[in-house]
Design a protein around this motif. Structure first.
Motif, PDB file in Angstrom:
ATOM      1  N   MET A   1       0.850  -1.200   0.000  1.00  0.00           N
ATOM      2  CA  MET A   1       0.000   0.000   0.000  1.00  0.00           C
ATOM      3  C   MET A   1       0.884   1.249   0.000  1.00  0.00           C
ATOM      4  O   MET A   1       1.857   1.329   0.746  1.00  0.00           O
ATOM      5  N   ARG A   2       0.539   2.207  -0.839  1.00  0.00           N
ATOM      6  CA  ARG A   2       1.314   3.436  -0.927  1.00  0.00           C
ATOM      7  C   ARG A   2       1.173   4.249   0.351  1.00  0.00           C
ATOM      8  O   ARG A   2       0.075   4.430   0.872  1.00  0.00           O
ATOM      9  N   PRO A   3       2.294   4.748   0.906  1.00  0.00           N
ATOM     10  CA  PRO A   3       2.198   5.589   2.107  1.00  0.00           C
ATOM     11  C   PRO A   3       1.371   6.838   1.839  1.00  0.00           C
ATOM     12  O   PRO A   3       1.399   7.399   0.745  1.00  0.00           O
ATOM     13  N   MET A   4       0.621   7.252   2.827  1.00  0.00           N
ATOM     14  CA  MET A   4      -0.195   8.453   2.725  1.00  0.00           C
ATOM     15  C   MET A   4       0.696   9.680   2.772  1.00  0.00           C
ATOM     16  O   MET A   4       1.539   9.832   3.665  1.00  0.00           O
ATOM     17  N   LYS A   5       0.545  10.586   1.807  1.00  0.00           N
ATOM     18  CA  LYS A   5       1.320  11.823   1.781  1.00  0.00           C
ATOM     19  C   LYS A   5       0.654  12.858   2.683  1.00  0.00           C
ATOM     20  O   LYS A   5      -0.502  13.212   2.482  1.00  0.00           O
ATOM     21  N   LEU A   6       1.422  13.324   3.679  1.00  0.00           N
ATOM     22  CA  LEU A   6       0.867  14.215   4.694  1.00  0.00           C
ATOM     23  C   LEU A   6       1.534  15.584   4.671  1.00  0.00           C
ATOM     24  O   LEU A   6       2.752  15.701   4.479  1.00  0.00           O
TER      25      LEU A   6
ATOM     26  N   LEU B   1       4.165   6.896  17.207  1.00  0.00           N
ATOM     27  CA  LEU B   1       4.682   7.463  15.961  1.00  0.00           C
ATOM     28  C   LEU B   1       5.360   6.458  15.028  1.00  0.00           C
ATOM     29  O   LEU B   1       5.118   6.496  13.818  1.00  0.00           O
ATOM     30  N   PRO B   2       6.194   5.539  15.522  1.00  0.00           N
ATOM     31  CA  PRO B   2       6.862   4.628  14.575  1.00  0.00           C
ATOM     32  C   PRO B   2       5.890   3.860  13.684  1.00  0.00           C
ATOM     33  O   PRO B   2       6.092   3.762  12.471  1.00  0.00           O
ATOM     34  N   GLU B   3       4.837   3.316  14.292  1.00  0.00           N
ATOM     35  CA  GLU B   3       3.870   2.553  13.496  1.00  0.00           C
ATOM     36  C   GLU B   3       3.102   3.458  12.541  1.00  0.00           C
ATOM     37  O   GLU B   3       2.868   3.109  11.377  1.00  0.00           O
ATOM     38  N   LEU B   4       2.705   4.632  13.038  1.00  0.00           N
ATOM     39  CA  LEU B   4       1.936   5.545  12.200  1.00  0.00           C
ATOM     40  C   LEU B   4       2.776   6.086  11.049  1.00  0.00           C
ATOM     41  O   LEU B   4       2.302   6.214   9.917  1.00  0.00           O
ATOM     42  N   LEU B   5       4.035   6.403  11.346  1.00  0.00           N
ATOM     43  CA  LEU B   5       4.897   6.955  10.308  1.00  0.00           C
ATOM     44  C   LEU B   5       5.251   5.928   9.248  1.00  0.00           C
ATOM     45  O   LEU B   5       5.630   6.283   8.127  1.00  0.00           O
ATOM     46  N   ALA B   6       5.129   4.636   9.594  1.00  0.00           N
ATOM     47  CA  ALA B   6       5.367   3.598   8.602  1.00  0.00           C
ATOM     48  C   ALA B   6       4.298   3.636   7.506  1.00  0.00           C
ATOM     49  O   ALA B   6       4.517   3.139   6.400  1.00  0.00           O
ATOM     50  N   ARG B   7       3.147   4.253   7.828  1.00  0.00           N
ATOM     51  CA  ARG B   7       2.052   4.345   6.862  1.00  0.00           C
ATOM     52  C   ARG B   7       1.963   5.717   6.210  1.00  0.00           C
ATOM     53  O   ARG B   7       1.108   5.957   5.361  1.00  0.00           O
TER      54      ARG B   7
END
Length: 252
Positions: A1-6, A28-34
């Motif tokens: 899955m493509r990471p979400m651009k924020l 943050l580590p898990e969230l930033l992986a996405r």
């Protein structure tokens, strides 16, 4: 899955909401992986706005031409725009004197009789200028709500809105009611919950930093506070600290 651009940034604000996000060390580590943080000036340099974002998370009120220009650019470049924190939703502390002083007088109080004052106008919520897709309230927001927001965005959804007052959480925690039992000016009945009644649980009245709960019975709260001996000016001043305009109903 493509990471979400924020994109994550602030307008007229103290940056406290963004700092709270950075303080979510465990999540943050898990969230930033996405996520791919494409634009986050507070956290890193070399940011670029000339791209499209899946979501833009914006802190602060709009009070300068530069704020407005940045907000329009983020709105045009983002699929989802999030009003992040009380200032972004309601104007917040930056707007607390909107109803009592002219902007020119406020600028002079800060900068003195300068030949040229900064270009600025009355601080206002994001929704006064652009469409807003999701909101996270708080001054600053709770860590749990930030994690919920990022997790929902990464999943392609929006976080569910909360619609209960601080009083609900006070009762859940079996707190002493500061308004009814100690006759203190507490705004819990009309203020959005989600903070787990953080202040009343320690004996501090709710100051309203999360803004009004949906369908708040402000007229009833005003009547109750007046009956308990608080002056109307004091009540309105307290309520306008984080949201300058409330519908108080018929004046007594």
């Amino acid at each position: 899955m493509r990471p979400m651009k924020l994109a994550i940034t602030g307008l007229t604000a103290c940056s406290g909401c963004q700092l709270t996000l950075l303080n979510c060390e465990d999540e943050l580590p898990e969230l930033l992986a996405r996520c791919e943080l494409v634009y986050f000036p507070l956290a890193e340099s070399g940011n670029k706005l000339e791209v499209q974002f899946d979501a833009a998370i914006v802190e602060g009120a709009v009070s300068t031409p530069k704020d407005l220009e940045l907000l329009f650019r983020l709105r045009n470049a983002s699929k989802v725009l999030v009003a992040y924190g009380t200032c972004a939703l309601f104007g917040g502390v930056a707007a607390m004197n909107n109803m009592t002083c002219s902007r020119h007088d406020l600028l002079q109080a800060v900068f003195g009789a300068a030949e040229k004052l900064p270009e600025s106008f009355a601080p206002a919520p994001l929704a006064n200028y652009v469409s807003v897709d999701a909101v996270v309230t708080g001054c600053p927001p709770e860590k749990q709500e930030i994690a919920e927001l990022l997790a929902a965005l990464a999943a392609g959804t929006l976080p569910p809105p909360r619609s209960y007052p601080v009083c609900t959480e006070c009762r859940s925690r079996e707190n002493l009611c500061l308004l009814l039992e100690k006759n203190e000016l507490c705004l819990g009945p009309v203020v959005q919950g989600g903070c787990n009644a953080r202040c009343p649980a320690t004996g501090i009245v709710c100051e309203g930093c999360r803004g009004p709960v949906r369908e708040a019975n402000v007229a009833q709260e005003l009547e109750l506070l007046l009956e308990r001996g608080f002056g109307r000016d004091e009540i309105e001043r307290r309520m306008s600290r984080f949201k300058p305009e409330w519908d108080y109903g018929q004046r007594h």
